[in-house]
Write an enzyme that holds these catalytic residues in place. Structure first.
Site, PDB file in Angstrom:
ATOM      1  N   ARG A 141       0.819  -1.212   0.000  1.00 17.07           N
ATOM      2  CA  ARG A 141       0.000   0.000   0.000  1.00 17.07           C
ATOM      3  C   ARG A 141       0.854   1.263   0.000  1.00 17.07           C
ATOM      4  O   ARG A 141       0.321   2.384  -0.083  1.00 17.07           O
ATOM      5  CB  ARG A 141      -0.937   0.011   1.233  1.00 17.07           C
ATOM      6  CG  ARG A 141      -1.900  -1.155   1.288  1.00 17.07           C
ATOM      7  CD  ARG A 141      -2.682  -1.186   2.582  1.00 17.07           C
ATOM      8  NE  ARG A 141      -3.858  -0.352   2.544  1.00 17.07           N
ATOM      9  CZ  ARG A 141      -5.100  -0.783   2.290  1.00 17.07           C
ATOM     10  NH1 ARG A 141      -5.320  -2.062   2.067  1.00 17.07           N
ATOM     11  NH2 ARG A 141      -6.112   0.037   2.272  1.00 17.07           N
ATOM     12  N   TYR A 144       0.706   4.221  -2.619  1.00 17.85           N
ATOM     13  CA  TYR A 144      -0.447   5.124  -2.471  1.00 17.85           C
ATOM     14  C   TYR A 144      -0.286   5.972  -1.209  1.00 17.85           C
ATOM     15  O   TYR A 144      -0.348   7.207  -1.265  1.00 17.85           O
ATOM     16  CB  TYR A 144      -1.713   4.281  -2.398  1.00 17.85           C
ATOM     17  CG  TYR A 144      -3.005   5.068  -2.314  1.00 17.85           C
ATOM     18  CD1 TYR A 144      -3.507   5.753  -3.424  1.00 17.85           C
ATOM     19  CD2 TYR A 144      -3.740   5.122  -1.126  1.00 17.85           C
ATOM     20  CE1 TYR A 144      -4.713   6.455  -3.356  1.00 17.85           C
ATOM     21  CE2 TYR A 144      -4.942   5.825  -1.055  1.00 17.85           C
ATOM     22  CZ  TYR A 144      -5.427   6.488  -2.167  1.00 17.85           C
ATOM     23  OH  TYR A 144      -6.619   7.177  -2.092  1.00 17.85           O
ATOM     24  N   ARG A 185     -13.057  -2.114  -4.865  1.00 14.49           N
ATOM     25  CA  ARG A 185     -13.301  -1.655  -3.494  1.00 14.49           C
ATOM     26  C   ARG A 185     -14.505  -2.388  -2.913  1.00 14.49           C
ATOM     27  O   ARG A 185     -15.329  -2.944  -3.637  1.00 14.49           O
ATOM     28  CB  ARG A 185     -13.501  -0.135  -3.472  1.00 14.49           C
ATOM     29  CG  ARG A 185     -12.159   0.566  -3.477  1.00 14.49           C
ATOM     30  CD  ARG A 185     -12.275   2.055  -3.462  1.00 14.49           C
ATOM     31  NE  ARG A 185     -12.526   2.604  -4.775  1.00 14.49           N
ATOM     32  CZ  ARG A 185     -12.532   3.907  -5.049  1.00 14.49           C
ATOM     33  NH1 ARG A 185     -12.304   4.766  -4.093  1.00 14.49           N
ATOM     34  NH2 ARG A 185     -12.760   4.343  -6.276  1.00 14.49           N
ATOM     35  N   SER A 188     -18.465  -1.564  -3.890  1.00 11.05           N
ATOM     36  CA  SER A 188     -18.834  -1.949  -5.260  1.00 11.05           C
ATOM     37  C   SER A 188     -18.722  -3.469  -5.432  1.00 11.05           C
ATOM     38  O   SER A 188     -19.590  -4.103  -6.032  1.00 11.05           O
ATOM     39  CB  SER A 188     -17.976  -1.199  -6.284  1.00 11.05           C
ATOM     40  OG  SER A 188     -16.627  -1.196  -5.911  1.00 11.05           O
ATOM     41  N   THR A 207     -13.857  -8.805  10.356  1.00 14.36           N
ATOM     42  CA  THR A 207     -14.053  -8.017  11.587  1.00 14.36           C
ATOM     43  C   THR A 207     -13.368  -6.651  11.488  1.00 14.36           C
ATOM     44  O   THR A 207     -13.556  -5.799  12.368  1.00 14.36           O
ATOM     45  CB  THR A 207     -13.475  -8.762  12.811  1.00 14.36           C
ATOM     46  OG1 THR A 207     -12.146  -9.170  12.473  1.00 14.36           O
ATOM     47  CG2 THR A 207     -14.301  -9.990  13.158  1.00 14.36           C
TER      48      THR A 207
END
Ligand code: NAD
Ligand code: UDP
Length: 318
Positions: A141, A144, A185, A188, A207
């Site tokens: 990640r 980003y 995501r 969607s 969770t």
């Protein structure tokens, strides 16, 4: 009439913002390279006399006489921003330099669409703007998260060094019509899976939590932020405080669609944040009492209606 540049204007959030800015009587220049955006999102705006569409990659400089810039160009879904991670960080960093350079040259106000991802996997909950975050610099990640963090630094440095009128908002998970059905995501994915009767893919145990904001609430916050006086730079969190586990989200979508899809559990992606909820007290203070107004059930209902139409029309290749 203001002339406003929206980079990433053909994307999910950008298309709603362009529409609202036109409705308020502005001239809008929508810039996009269509990496994750889609002409379908802005096709109804094309006939508007004050809407202009520019195919351009924001890693290259762009020049235009504008009064305001909303810098949204950047893939936002983990699937898409990890597809070409070097391009993602270039888009955030070079895109910030190019749009800030333009803002400096034409004396435009400029707003950066930053993200809750700059808090990483947060150890403080809910997250206030004063929290510096817990981000891996070398994980999947990072392209980003670190790209967006660097963009925030650039925005503040252009403000301090060159007096550019900057605004930074940190957007928390947002959903609504015009999301790409292949976006990856969670909202969607779950809606498309439920409507198609496919298994709902829960990553991990489901969770982990997120706080979901409907796109209209975000656009209202963005415009209010742009209209704050010079010197009000943020960063300001813009999000909904109602927090849900992914299991709760899946069950809400199953209820609203009446789908009989089954839940299936997949492995949790690396560095997936365990929890996320914005502290929005600062937004309330500086944005004239702004707060989200759309409840999850109402926002999901509108989003489900959108995806039903898309699936029926098959305008996008399924
Ligand atoms: P999106 O992927 O639908 O939109 C991004 C748009 O930017 C797309 O139209 C894409 O084609 C365009 N783009 C990408 N790279 C580009 C480049 N190099 N040059 C020109 N255009 C380029 O995503 P979105 O959800 O609409 O997100 C918009 C912005 O908001 C992004 O900057 C994102 O990081 C930020 N944001 C979104 C969320 C969210 O939950 N949706 C949360 C936090 C931050
Ligand atoms: N997620 C999931 N199933 C999916 C897609 C995502 O369970 O099909 C989870 C994902 O692991 C994360 C949460 O949903 O914990 C939100 O993911 P998304 O990619 O929407 O946003 P982000 O992680 O960037 O907040």
């Amino acid at each position: 009439m203001k002339r406003i540049l929206v980079t990433g204007g053909a994307g999910f959030i950008g298309s709603h913002l362009c529409e609202r800015l036109l409705r308020e009587g502005n001239e809008v220049v929508c810039l996009d390279n269509y990496f994750t955006g889609n002409k379908q999102n802005i096709v109804t705006l094309l006939k508007h006399p004050y809407f202009e569409l520019v195919r351009h990659d924001i890693t290259n400089p762009y020049m235009a006489e504008v009064d305001e810039i909303y810098n949204l160009a950047c893939p936002a879904s983990p699937v898409h921003y990890q597809y070409n991670s070097i391009k993602t960080i270039k888009t955030s960093v070079m895109g910030a330099i190019n749009t800030l350079g333009l803002a400096k040259r034409v004396k435009a106000k400029i707003l950066q669409a930053s993200t809750s991802e700059i808090y990483g996997d947060p150890e403080i909950h809910p997250q206030p703007e004063s929290y510096w975050g817990n981000v891996n610099t070398i994980g999947p990640r990072s392209c980003y998260d670190e790209g967006k963090r660097c963009a925030e630094t650039l925005f503040m440095d252009y403000h301090k060094q060159n007096g550019v009128d900057v605004k930074i908002i940190r957007i928390f998970n947002t959903y609504g019509p015009n999301m790409n059905p292949h976006d990856g995501r969670v909202v969607s994915n779950f809606i498309v899976q439920a409507l198609k009767g496919e298994d709902i893919t829960i990553f991990g145990k489901g969770t982990q939590t997120r706080s979901f904001q409907y796109v209209d609430d975000l656009v209202e916050g963005m415009i209010r932020m742009m209209n704050t006086p010079k010197g009000v730079t943020g960063p300001v969190n813009i999000g909904n405080q109602n927090e849900f586990t992914m299991l709760e989200l899946a069950n809400a979508i199953l209820d609203l669609t009446g789908s009989s899809s089954k839940l299936c559990f997949k492995s949790l992606p690396k560095d997936d944040p365990k929890q996320r909820q914005p502290d929005i007290s600062k937004a309330g203070e500086i944005l004239n009492g702004w707060k989200p107004t759309v409840q999850l059930e109402d926002g999901l209902t509108k989003t489900i209606q959108y995806f039903e139409k898309v699936l029926m029309q098959k305008t996008l290749a399924f």
